[in-house]
Scaffold this active site. Structure first.
Site, mmCIF file in Angstrom:
data_model
loop_
_atom_site.group_PDB
_atom_site.id
_atom_site.type_symbol
_atom_site.label_atom_id
_atom_site.label_comp_id
_atom_site.label_asym_id
_atom_site.label_seq_id
_atom_site.Cartn_x
_atom_site.Cartn_y
_atom_site.Cartn_z
ATOM 1 N N SER A 70 18.903 2.242 -32.126
ATOM 2 C CA SER A 70 17.581 1.985 -32.676
ATOM 3 C C SER A 70 18.041 1.393 -33.900
ATOM 4 O O SER A 70 19.170 1.085 -34.348
ATOM 5 C CB SER A 70 16.901 3.149 -33.011
ATOM 6 O OG SER A 70 15.302 2.646 -33.123
ATOM 7 N N ASN A 71 16.768 1.477 -34.954
ATOM 8 C CA ASN A 71 17.044 0.893 -36.161
ATOM 9 C C ASN A 71 16.001 1.659 -37.240
ATOM 10 O O ASN A 71 15.309 2.440 -36.725
ATOM 11 C CB ASN A 71 16.795 -0.593 -36.479
ATOM 12 C CG ASN A 71 15.625 -1.100 -35.888
ATOM 13 O OD1 ASN A 71 14.297 -0.671 -36.323
ATOM 14 N ND2 ASN A 71 15.569 -1.702 -34.796
ATOM 15 N N PRO A 72 16.079 1.379 -38.611
ATOM 16 C CA PRO A 72 15.165 2.215 -39.442
ATOM 17 C C PRO A 72 13.869 1.911 -39.404
ATOM 18 O O PRO A 72 13.213 2.402 -40.266
ATOM 19 C CB PRO A 72 15.883 2.050 -40.859
ATOM 20 C CG PRO A 72 17.135 1.608 -40.476
ATOM 21 C CD PRO A 72 17.048 0.644 -39.278
ATOM 22 N N ALA A 97 10.923 -4.616 -35.053
ATOM 23 C CA ALA A 97 12.157 -4.541 -35.115
ATOM 24 C C ALA A 97 12.628 -4.357 -33.907
ATOM 25 O O ALA A 97 13.429 -3.265 -33.518
ATOM 26 C CB ALA A 97 12.836 -3.815 -36.291
#
Length: 212
Positions: free
Chosen positions: A25-27, A92
């Site tokens: 995933s990402n932040p 995102a």
């Protein structure tokens, strides 16, 4: 009586699962997309918000559609796209997902030394190819270097009307923050700095320009 504008917003990250307890995933917190959805609703738009995993409350007057993976986000966006006049993609979305997803947790000793990845579908590109007259599509470009060059390339390559050039190279801005540093670029060549502001103010600035 004028018909209300239908606005479709994507927000947050996606999760691409490795096994039942691990994912890529990402932040992304979803704060920018939620701020845009809230501002659009406050302006009287009919708003659908497609959100990846985010710990945020649904904005007042917004129809929230929760998804998790890139595939689920694509399906939700495509299903809502035709009826929307304004589409804003802030999500995102992970660019890759594991080629294999194990159904049971992989023990540490059995975990592979490397993962085979496959590209996820480019949702913005797919929507731009489906567009019809009267639709405005806005994308986001979160960049850390050659920010203007990469953003203009994305704007032109995908066929967007606008792109929000988002500088995330500095701590305290962008992902998981309440603040962004955004410049709007248009297909017609406009460059509109919105500056370093709260995401709520950035949302107002974006809507002021993309749907005046």
């Amino acid at each position: 009586m004028n018909k209300k504008i239908q606005c479709l917003v994507s927000a947050g990250p996606t999760r691409e699962w490795i096994d039942p307890v691990r994912f890529i995933s990402n932040p992304s917190s979803g704060k920018m997309g939620y701020a845009l959805a809230a501002e659009a609703a406050a302006r009287g738009f009919l708003v659908d918000l497609v959100s990846g995993p985010a710990h945020l409350s649904s904005p007042k007057g917004v129809r929230l559609h929760k998804v998790e993976t890139a595939i689920e986000m694509e399906e939700a966006m495509v299903s809502l796209f035709e009826g929307a006049q304004l589409i804003i993609m802030t999500a995102a979305v992970c660019d890759h997902r594991p080629e294999q997803c194990w159904q049971e947790k992989r023990k540490k000793a059995d975990f592979p030394s490397h993962l085979e990845l496959t590209e996820t579908k480019d949702i913005i590109q797919s929507l731009c190819e489906r567009r019809k007259k009267g639709q405005t599509i806005v994308g986001f470009a979160a960049e850390t270097e050659n920010i203007l060059g990469h953003s203009r390339e994305k704007l032109e390559k995908k066929g967007l009307d606008w792109i929000a050039m988002n500088d995330v190279s500095e701590k305290g801005l962008g992902f998981a923050s309440d603040y962004n540093d955004v410049t709007l670029l248009s297909r017609s060549g406009e460059t509109i700095p919105l500056g370093r502001e709260s995401k709520k103010k950035i949302a107002k600035g974006i809507l002021d320009h993309v749907w005046p």
